[in-house]
Design an enzyme around this catalytic site. Structure first.
Site, mmCIF file in Angstrom:
data_model
loop_
_atom_site.group_PDB
_atom_site.id
_atom_site.type_symbol
_atom_site.label_atom_id
_atom_site.label_comp_id
_atom_site.label_asym_id
_atom_site.label_seq_id
_atom_site.Cartn_x
_atom_site.Cartn_y
_atom_site.Cartn_z
ATOM 1 N N SER A 1 0.828 -1.218 0.000
ATOM 2 C CA SER A 1 0.000 0.000 0.000
ATOM 3 C C SER A 1 0.862 1.267 0.000
ATOM 4 O O SER A 1 0.463 2.284 -0.565
ATOM 5 C CB SER A 1 -0.996 0.005 1.168
ATOM 6 O OG SER A 1 -0.348 0.247 2.388
ATOM 7 N N HIS B 1 8.668 3.253 8.916
ATOM 8 C CA HIS B 1 8.459 2.410 10.094
ATOM 9 C C HIS B 1 7.222 2.914 10.849
ATOM 10 O O HIS B 1 7.076 4.129 11.039
ATOM 11 C CB HIS B 1 9.703 2.474 10.999
ATOM 12 C CG HIS B 1 9.595 1.581 12.182
ATOM 13 N ND1 HIS B 1 9.746 0.208 12.094
ATOM 14 C CD2 HIS B 1 9.306 1.854 13.480
ATOM 15 C CE1 HIS B 1 9.565 -0.320 13.288
ATOM 16 N NE2 HIS B 1 9.300 0.647 14.143
HETATM 17 C C1 GRF Z 1 3.879 -0.608 6.887
HETATM 18 O O1 GRF Z 1 3.199 -0.521 8.106
HETATM 19 C C2 GRF Z 1 5.301 -0.113 7.026
HETATM 20 O O2 GRF Z 1 5.423 0.909 7.961
HETATM 21 C C3 GRF Z 1 6.016 -1.331 7.518
HETATM 22 O O3 GRF Z 1 5.436 -2.406 6.818
HETATM 23 C C4 GRF Z 1 4.089 -2.062 6.448
HETATM 24 C C5 GRF Z 1 4.016 -2.225 4.967
HETATM 25 O O4 GRF Z 1 2.710 -2.010 4.473
HETATM 26 N N1 GRF Z 1 7.442 -1.198 7.287
HETATM 27 P P1 GRF Z 1 2.455 -1.954 2.907
HETATM 28 O O5 GRF Z 1 3.013 -3.263 2.319
HETATM 29 O O6 GRF Z 1 3.154 -0.760 2.357
HETATM 30 O O7 GRF Z 1 0.971 -1.905 2.757
#
Ligand code: GRF
Length: 204
Positions: free
Chosen positions: A17, A113
């Site tokens: 996402s 993060h």
């Molecule tokens: C997000 O919460 C990001 O902060 C963490 O992993 C998750 C990835 O979500 N590092 P997406 O795959 O971008 O939806």
């Protein structure tokens, strides 16, 4: 070829996402001066990889399974270099980078993060925040250095932790802010109008 745009290399492992939010802000003209040069997943079944292919972007699965980290990282570095990537964006990339990888792109790798670093590094940051009992959390976009969730911070956005929040509710509230924060951080990183003092990001 690029018309002066900075070329982004996106690394992901799952849903994607954040990658889609970056792609959308480029597409809508909100994020200018950048284009996605390549998307790489360490998992062939990552929905984010399928979404990249669907959008017609150069996208590759480079599976880690059964390979040494150094060897796997070399292939990713080579793929990024082949696509002339200026800035690497880790977007839910669930593997640690080797020192060699970090050194190949000094101050040119971003990570997102889901906490206000330096609080709650590592896995399950949202759960860590709930268990600790903080009243605010959020997300951080930072340059990657050789320590986990540690490098120079470019953008942080906060959210309240509400009474009775579940892990999923807090994660969703943070994710909305992640989608804004990543493009803001990319804009800062590619602007070149900053310097790093100690471990502090400062606008010029
Ligand atoms: C997000 O919460 C990001 O902060 C963490 O992993 C998750 C990835 O979500 N590092 P997406 O795959 O971008 O939806």
């Amino acid at each position: 070829m690029s018309d002066g745009n900075k070329r982004l290399g996106i690394l992901l492992s799952g849903r994607g996402s954040n990658f889609l939010a970056i792609a959308d802000s480029i597409h809508s003209g909100k994020l200018t001066g950048a284009e996605i040069a390549v998307v790489i997943s360490n998992r062939a079944d990552a929905p984010g990889l399928a979404a990249a292919i669907e959008r017609g972007l150069p996208a590759f699965a480079i599976e880690a399974k059964g390979r040494k980290r150094a060897e796997h990282d070399e292939e990713i570095i080579a793929t990024l270099q082949r696509h002339e990537v200026d800035l690497v964006c880790l977007a839910g990339y669930m593997r640690l980078l080797s020192p060699r990888f970090v050194q190949a792109f000094p101050q040119r790798i971003l990570n997102i993060h889901p906490s206000l670093l330096p609080a709650f590094p590592g896995l399950d940051a949202q759960r860590q925040a709930l268990e600790y009992g903080v009243q605010y959390s959020g997300c951080t976009v930072h340059f990657v250095d050789e320590q986990l969730d540690h490098g120079v911070i470019l953008v942080q956005r906060t959210v309240p932790v509400l009474p009775g929040d579940t892990d999923d509710e807090l994660s969703a509230r943070i994710l909305e802010q992640e989608h804004l924060a990543y493009s803001e951080a990319i804009a800062k990183a590619i602007s070149g109008s900053y310097h790093v003092v100690g471990r502090r990001y400062e606008e010029r």
